[in-house]
Design a protein around this motif. Sequence first.
Motif, mmCIF file in Angstrom:
data_model
loop_
_atom_site.group_PDB
_atom_site.id
_atom_site.type_symbol
_atom_site.label_atom_id
_atom_site.label_comp_id
_atom_site.label_asym_id
_atom_site.label_seq_id
_atom_site.Cartn_x
_atom_site.Cartn_y
_atom_site.Cartn_z
ATOM 1 N N UNK B 1 0.842 -1.200 0.000
ATOM 2 C CA UNK B 1 0.000 0.000 0.000
ATOM 3 C C UNK B 1 0.877 1.250 0.000
ATOM 4 N N UNK B 2 0.463 2.267 -0.749
ATOM 5 C CA UNK B 2 1.283 3.486 -0.776
ATOM 6 C C UNK B 2 1.305 4.189 0.577
ATOM 7 N N UNK B 3 2.450 4.719 0.902
ATOM 8 C CA UNK B 3 2.613 5.465 2.145
ATOM 9 C C UNK B 3 2.754 6.934 1.817
ATOM 10 N N UNK B 4 1.916 7.751 2.399
ATOM 11 C CA UNK B 4 1.974 9.187 2.127
ATOM 12 C C UNK B 4 2.388 9.938 3.375
ATOM 13 N N UNK B 5 3.249 10.909 3.161
ATOM 14 C CA UNK B 5 3.684 11.690 4.305
ATOM 15 C C UNK B 5 3.159 13.114 4.226
ATOM 16 N N UNK B 6 2.616 13.575 5.348
ATOM 17 C CA UNK B 6 2.070 14.929 5.423
ATOM 18 C C UNK B 6 2.723 15.674 6.569
ATOM 19 N N UNK B 7 2.825 16.966 6.379
ATOM 20 C CA UNK B 7 3.272 17.812 7.463
ATOM 21 C C UNK B 7 2.043 18.567 7.969
ATOM 22 N N UNK B 8 1.775 18.496 9.255
ATOM 23 C CA UNK B 8 0.604 19.151 9.826
ATOM 24 C C UNK B 8 1.028 19.999 11.006
ATOM 25 N N UNK B 9 0.471 21.179 11.067
ATOM 26 C CA UNK B 9 0.830 22.085 12.140
ATOM 27 C C UNK B 9 0.144 21.688 13.454
ATOM 28 N N UNK B 10 0.708 20.670 14.115
ATOM 29 C CA UNK B 10 0.150 20.197 15.382
ATOM 30 C C UNK B 10 1.046 20.695 16.506
ATOM 31 N N UNK B 11 0.425 21.175 17.571
ATOM 32 C CA UNK B 11 1.258 21.663 18.663
ATOM 33 C C UNK B 11 1.064 20.890 19.954
ATOM 34 N N UNK B 12 -0.009 20.145 20.032
ATOM 35 C CA UNK B 12 -0.242 19.443 21.294
ATOM 36 C C UNK B 12 -0.980 18.149 21.065
ATOM 37 N N UNK B 13 -1.160 17.460 22.156
ATOM 38 C CA UNK B 13 -1.903 16.214 22.227
ATOM 39 C C UNK B 13 -3.314 16.359 21.637
ATOM 40 N N UNK B 14 -3.953 17.472 21.940
ATOM 41 C CA UNK B 14 -5.309 17.720 21.453
ATOM 42 C C UNK B 14 -5.328 17.787 19.934
ATOM 43 N N UNK B 15 -4.318 18.415 19.361
ATOM 44 C CA UNK B 15 -4.196 18.526 17.909
ATOM 45 C C UNK B 15 -4.045 17.132 17.301
ATOM 46 N N UNK B 16 -3.147 16.327 17.864
ATOM 47 C CA UNK B 16 -2.907 15.019 17.273
ATOM 48 C C UNK B 16 -4.111 14.112 17.482
ATOM 49 N N UNK B 17 -4.818 14.277 18.602
ATOM 50 C CA UNK B 17 -6.036 13.493 18.809
ATOM 51 C C UNK B 17 -7.081 13.822 17.772
ATOM 52 N N UNK B 18 -7.183 15.104 17.430
ATOM 53 C CA UNK B 18 -8.187 15.496 16.452
ATOM 54 C C UNK B 18 -7.840 14.911 15.082
ATOM 55 N N UNK B 19 -6.550 14.839 14.775
ATOM 56 C CA UNK B 19 -6.120 14.205 13.522
ATOM 57 C C UNK B 19 -6.460 12.710 13.551
ATOM 58 N N UNK B 20 -6.201 12.075 14.693
ATOM 59 C CA UNK B 20 -6.519 10.654 14.847
ATOM 60 C C UNK B 20 -8.006 10.395 14.604
#
Lengths: 79, 68
Positions: B1-20
Amino acid sequence: TNQSVTQVTVVNIEGMTCNSCVQSIEGVISQKPGVKSICVSLVNHNGTIKYDPLLTCPEDLKSAIEDMGFDASLSAKTE
Amino acid sequence: MPKHEFSIDMTCEGCSNSVTHVLNKLRDVQFEIDLPNKRVCIDSEHRVDTLLATLKKTGKSISYLGEK
């Protein structure tokens, strides 16, 4: 006929941990049709939204916040 | 499966949770979030456009870094 009505709703938002979360939510929700203003409080875990009831409703606003990846629920006192 | 890499302006746990959360809703994706480096690596058959649109729902600034 130009008169628009403004209603206010408070949405409880869980999962915000920093100011950046607050800004993301304010940024996205303020772009939604019908939203006049939004003020998100990190401390109170909620967002106070002024909106035009003809264009949007609390349910809509709640699901828009959920779409962003946060847990949202409508405040009981909002009816 | 293709793997894609993104850069996201996350600053905290809350940001990464929202991405999850938004990625989990999309389904058929496997991903790793690297919060300190603001990177998300997604393993998926979805088109890059779809992935981008999904990530944009978080309201953060995002850029596509390419296939890994």
